[in-house]
Scaffold this motif. Structure first.
Motif, short mmCIF file in Angstrom:
data_model
loop_
_atom_site.label_atom_id
_atom_site.label_comp_id
_atom_site.label_asym_id
_atom_site.label_seq_id
_atom_site.Cartn_x
_atom_site.Cartn_y
_atom_site.Cartn_z
N ASN A 1 0.81 -1.22 0.00
CA ASN A 1 0.00 0.00 0.00
C ASN A 1 0.84 1.27 0.00
O ASN A 1 0.57 2.21 0.76
N ALA B 1 -1.38 3.90 -1.35
CA ALA B 1 -2.39 4.28 -0.35
C ALA B 1 -1.79 5.20 0.70
O ALA B 1 -2.45 6.15 1.17
N ALA B 2 -0.54 4.95 1.09
CA ALA B 2 0.11 5.83 2.08
C ALA B 2 0.32 7.22 1.51
O ALA B 2 0.16 8.23 2.21
N ALA C 1 -1.58 8.59 -0.68
CA ALA C 1 -2.91 9.21 -0.72
C ALA C 1 -3.29 9.75 0.66
O ALA C 1 -3.99 10.77 0.76
N GLN C 2 -2.84 9.09 1.73
CA GLN C 2 -3.14 9.58 3.07
C GLN C 2 -2.43 10.90 3.35
O GLN C 2 -2.95 11.74 4.09
N VAL C 3 -1.25 11.10 2.77
CA VAL C 3 -0.58 12.39 2.90
C VAL C 3 -1.41 13.49 2.24
O VAL C 3 -1.61 14.58 2.81
N GLN D 1 -4.60 13.38 1.75
CA GLN D 1 -5.84 13.55 2.50
C GLN D 1 -5.61 14.40 3.75
O GLN D 1 -6.46 15.22 4.14
N ALA D 2 -4.45 14.25 4.39
CA ALA D 2 -4.18 15.01 5.61
C ALA D 2 -4.04 16.50 5.34
O ALA D 2 -4.20 17.32 6.26
N ALA E 1 1.65 11.42 8.45
CA ALA E 1 1.30 10.69 7.22
C ALA E 1 2.51 10.53 6.31
O ALA E 1 2.70 9.49 5.67
N ASN F 1 4.62 7.83 7.77
CA ASN F 1 4.00 6.53 7.51
C ASN F 1 4.26 6.09 6.07
O ASN F 1 4.43 4.89 5.81
N THR F 2 4.29 7.04 5.14
CA THR F 2 4.62 6.71 3.75
C THR F 2 6.06 6.20 3.65
O THR F 2 6.34 5.22 2.94
N SER G 1 6.14 2.64 4.80
CA SER G 1 5.63 1.71 3.79
C SER G 1 6.68 1.44 2.72
O SER G 1 6.85 0.29 2.28
#
Length: 451
Positions: free
Chosen positions: A78, A81-82, A84-86, A88-89, A145, A148-149, A152
């Motif tokens: 993912n 996906a990680a 994308a979370q950046v 989104q934040a 975020a 977290n990326t 990953s």
């Protein structure tokens, strides 16, 4: 072309009746032609079920592995996906629209018509709430975020590193097994020739049956050794084909000309520093510590209440026909100051710091261990040993020819044959150990310090 005829019979029954095919629309013919080609290829593979040999170098195997697996592994872990979370934040919270409308008043349903004097007949209220986060909460979430990326990506690198190391182990194991198998086959051919000659001597009564059976037992033992090494080679082949996504009917033959020249530093301290900069598992633990610290900072920021700004409009309020105002609301941190979550995040930071410290100790020990094993393997890989092996091989040929000429005894030949076989096995195992020790040091360091 039996396979081609078979696919035509399957696809066009009734003696190849292709007239309906020609009457189809163009798109229909294209679709059916594609199906026919796929069917023919499948049948061709069934008819030509022969094992092909694929000569491949280690670099080529690595390229095939990355091309075949990297996208799948990236999706599994993912990474996208990680990222994308950046994104989104970084978004702001959506505003909230609310209104208060009159449904019935003074026995009138929806009294929005103007009164006889021209004034509005009903009151309504419109407002918009916008949450504004304080204490840098939004920036802290963005930083978490992003970390977290990075975690990953490091997880992906660590998995690729492990699979790449497994690829190397399988590759070198196949090379070692293939070398042993070819050596045993060569020895078996020589013994079979000698056995046929001894059969004639046995029939003529020139040798004892004991000598003949002892030589025959050597052939049986060689066959068993060939079976054992063939089984190991088959297991390594299966693993390597799975990593490379190669058809099972293909035999992978490693293309190894010579082992690389290994130049090691005087001590392992330089390699330890390189490992700290390149080992993905160790870096992942560092990023995990940063992430837990960021989450602790975020939990502390949650003690500061967020502010909600509410611009609003009220028609026919108590004292003004058209009222424009702005409201401000925020919770008062009197009872809940987020102490529990802060303590939990603080404990997670301490736990991760202990894990990182253990990872650093483990990294140092693993690098030193791999360094020492490689140095030990190199002590046997010397020019003097190579010269000894060449002289020993020449001596074996002389011994074999001498026994054929009945110049040495059978017992001397048997002992020398067993010693020569054990020596070749140990030499091949030594080459495998050197290759595996080199790969282990590269694995622990995280980069190819030895190429």
């Amino acid at each position: 072309m039996a396979w081609f005829k078979a696919c035509l019979i399957i696809y066009f029954p009734k003696t190849f009746n292709v007239i309906p095919f020609l009457r189809m629309p163009f798109k229909g013919r294209i679709m059916h032609s594609c199906i026919l080609i796929m069917l023919c290829l499948q049948l061709h593979a069934q008819y030509s079920n022969q094992t092909d040999t694929l000569h491949i170098s280690l670099l080529q195997a690595e390229k095939i592995f990355l091309d075949s697996n990297l996208s799948v592994l990236a999706a599994h872990y993912n990474v996208d996906a990680a990222l994308a979370q950046v994104m989104q934040a970084k978004y702001w919270d959506n505003p909230v629209f609310h209104t208060d409308q009159v449904v019935m008043a003074n026995h009138n349903f929806l009294p929005y018509k103007k009164l006889p004097d021209g004034s509005p007949g009903a009151q309504y209220f419109i407002g918009i709430d916008q949450l504004i986060k304080t204490a840098g909460k939004r920036g802290k979430l963005i930083a978490a975020a992003q970390t977290n990326t990075a975690i990953s990506k490091l997880q992906l690198q660590d998995v690729v590193r492990k699979l790449r190391s497994q690829l190397h182990i399988d590759y070198y194991t196949i090379a070692r097994s293939l070398g042993s198998y070819n050596f045993y086959r060569q020895q078996q051919a020589q013994l079979n020739t000698l056995l046929a000659a001894m059969q004639q001597q046995l029939d003529a009564g020139n040798i004892s049956q004991k000598d003949y059976l002892q030589l025959q037992s050597l052939v049986v033992l060689l066959k068993q050794d060939m079976i054992d090494v063939g089984s190991d080679m088959a297991d390594a082949e299966a693993d390597l084909k799975t990593l490379l996504h190669i058809n099972s009917n293909v035999f992978i033959k490693p293309d190894i000309n010579s082992m690389p020249q290994v130049l090691l530093p005087e001590d392992a301290s330089i390699l330890i520093e390189q490992a700290k900069q390149n080992n993905p598992y160790y870096q992942m633990q560092q990023q995990q510590t940063i992430y837990q610290q960021q989450m602790l900072a975020y939990q502390k920021a949650l003690r500061v209440p967020d502010v909600t700004i509410t611009p609003n409009y009220d028609r026919l309020s108590n004292y003004a026909p058209d009222y424009f105002g702005i409201g401000v609301s925020l919770p008062l941190p009197l009872f809940n100051k987020n102490k529990g979550n802060i303590q939990s995040a603080s404990a997670a930071v301490q736990q991760q710091q202990a894990i990182q410290s253990n990872a650093e100790t483990e990294l140092q020990n693993n690098v030193v261990n791999a360094y020492n094993k490689l140095k030990l393997a190199l002590t046997l890989n010397t020019p003097e040993q190579q010269q000894f092996v060449q002289r020993y091989e020449s001596l074996y040929q002389s011994m074999f020819n001498s026994y054929k000429a009945r110049q040495v005894s059978f017992l001397e030949f048997i002992n020398f044959f067993n010693d020569y076989k054990d020596l070749q096995d140990k030499l091949l195992q030594q080459q495998l150990n050197l290759a595996l020790a080199t790969d282990a040091l590269n694995y622990e360091t995280g980069i190819d310090v030895i190429k």
